[in-house]
Design an enzyme around this catalytic site. Structure first.
Site, PDB file in Angstrom:
ATOM      1  CD  GLU A   2      -1.347  -0.222  -5.388  1.00 38.22           C
ATOM      2  OE1 GLU A   2      -2.008   1.183  -5.353  1.00 38.22           O
ATOM      3  OE2 GLU A   2      -0.987  -0.703  -4.445  1.00 38.22           O
ATOM      4  CD  GLU A  61       0.465  -4.473   0.056  1.00 30.60           C
ATOM      5  OE1 GLU A  61       0.446  -3.200   0.287  1.00 30.60           O
ATOM      6  OE2 GLU A  61      -0.589  -4.997  -0.607  1.00 30.60           O
TER       7      GLU A  61
END
Length: 429
Positions: free
Chosen positions: A150, A155
């Site tokens: 991933e 974020e």
């Protein structure tokens, strides 16, 4: 070749663009997915709600929130003036049964049906919500449905609007070990407030390295894990709560507004010509040529000239380049180069011993057009003899300046901008 986010027109080719002039959810042929993609069908609920992270949101599918969709579910998506806004809001008690008991509704987009790519540069421009407990993200998952790997481009948790999280997850050794089949390499980077206006978040994923960017500036770099080598699709979402983001501290809706999402592939290397450097052992004269036949002639017929290798790469002629003119002083044999038409005309008119030999090679009209491979050539003149010397790049310039400290050489400034060599120096004759 690495991609320069500040010079995408020269280093990359656009492969995906969602500009949000309108919003078309996946309809079986085109559009963005707003429900869970391959990994989520087995690991989490089909909507993308993530109970194992203790998140509080239910991702409403566009078809459920739009007019004519499931009764009572709010539409988290709104498009206006080329911007898409995703709204996370507390769920009314009356719809809790329809959203698996979750406390919030929100939205998520992905390109699982429409776009995936191996390697390249991927960027989002967005304004993030200034609210405790909100968890906006822009990230990538493998198109084959596996996990990990991933790649988390951006974020942020609402309680820390100055901390940008850059992370890559992998099944192979590297970074921090989470468990037997999960490793991660991450950085928490202090940046200006991400909730104050729009900012860009990007990642250049190359076969050997991954480089993250914030507003065009690098924030983190990691080695590319061995299992990060298959196509990945893009995801943008606004999660709520969870063990990491913490509980929201109010009941007001929060919004993540996206200007665009884009993907790029590395542009083919720009056409370039290796420029061979010769030096006359008797006079110290520098001679440069991109002509293979001239290179061979010099090697075979001018024994005092020694080939020094490839000095730089000259770009192919284009609207972005200018001619570099070469003169030879018929008295001394010295070669002189200029990209200035005015200087060329001055030399031709005022220095009769200098013979014009024509265009030697090309250089960039604007140094910025050379991108990350830019190499600026500096010119020095020796006041005692009028001889010129050229240095290619900062290291060469610094070394020459130090070696000639206190001497008769004067730095005349930047002569022209070319490219770093595209091939190693050839074998000497």
């Amino acid at each position: 070749m690495a991609i320069d986010p500040n010079n995408l027109s020269k280093t990359a080719t656009l492969t995906f663009a969602e500009e949000f002039d309108d919003f078309t959810p996946w309809n079986g042929t085109t559009g963005l997915d707003t429900v869970g993609a391959p990994q989520w069908s087995t690991k989490i609920h089909a909507t993308g709600t993530m109970p194992y992270n203790d998140e509080l949101q239910y991702y409403v599918a566009a078809s459920d929130g739009a007019a004519g969709g499931t009764a009572g579910l709010p539409d988290p998506f709104h498009v206006s003036d080329g911007l898409l806004t995703i709204t996370a809001a507390p769920a009314a008690p009356g719809i809790r049964d329809a959203i698996e008991g979750q406390a919030y509704t929100s939205g998520m987009l992905n390109t699982a049906h429409t776009f995936s790519q191996t390697y390249g540069y991927f960027e989002i421009r967005a304004q993030l919500p200034a609210a405790q407990g909100m968890w906006p993200a822009f990230w990538m998952l493998p198109a084959d449905g596996s996990w990990p790997p991933e790649l988390d481009v951006m974020e942020m948790v609402g309680g820390a609007p100055n901390i940008l999280r850059n992370t890559v997850h992998s099944q192979v050794s590297g970074g921090h070990r989470v468990d037997a089949t999960h490793y991660l390499d991450e950085s928490n980077v202090a940046v200006p407030d991400m909730t104050s206006g729009f900012h860009t978040y990007g990642v250049d994923w190359e076969p050997d390295t991954i480089t993250w960017y914030y507003d065009g500036q690098p924030t983190f770099q990691a080695a590319t894990p061995a299992d990060l080598n298959t196509p990945m699709y893009l995801i943008a979402d606004l999660a709520v709560g969870g063990a990491w983001a913490g509980d929201p501290d109010g009941t007001n809706p929060a919004q993540m507004t996206i200007d665009y999402i884009r993907g790029y592939a590395s542009a083919p290397d720009a056409a370039r010509d290796d420029t061979f450097h010769f030096r006359d052992a008797r006079t110290g004269d520098d001679l440069y040529t991109t002509s293979a036949s001239e290179r061979d002639y010099i090697a075979q017929n001018l024994p005092s000239y020694t080939e020094e290798g490839v000095a730089w790469a000259a770009p192919a002629a284009s609207p972005d380049t200018v001619d570099v003119f070469r003169f030879v002083d018929t008295r001394t044999g010295e070669h002189f180069y200029t990209a200035s038409v005015a200087e060329r005309d001055h030399v031709a008119a005022m220095l009769p011993s200098f013979h014009a030999e024509g265009v030697a090679f090309q250089a960039y009209a604007d140094p910025a057009l050379a991108g990350i491979d830019a190499l600026t050539v500096q010119r020095f003149v020796e006041t005692a003899t009028g001889a010129h010397h050229y240095t290619a790049g900062a290291a060469d310039t610094a070394a020459f300046t130090q070696a000639q400290a206190g001497g008769a050489w004067v730095h005349e400034g930047a002569a022209f901008t070319v490219l770093a060599p595209s091939s190693p120096p050839p074998d000497l004759w």
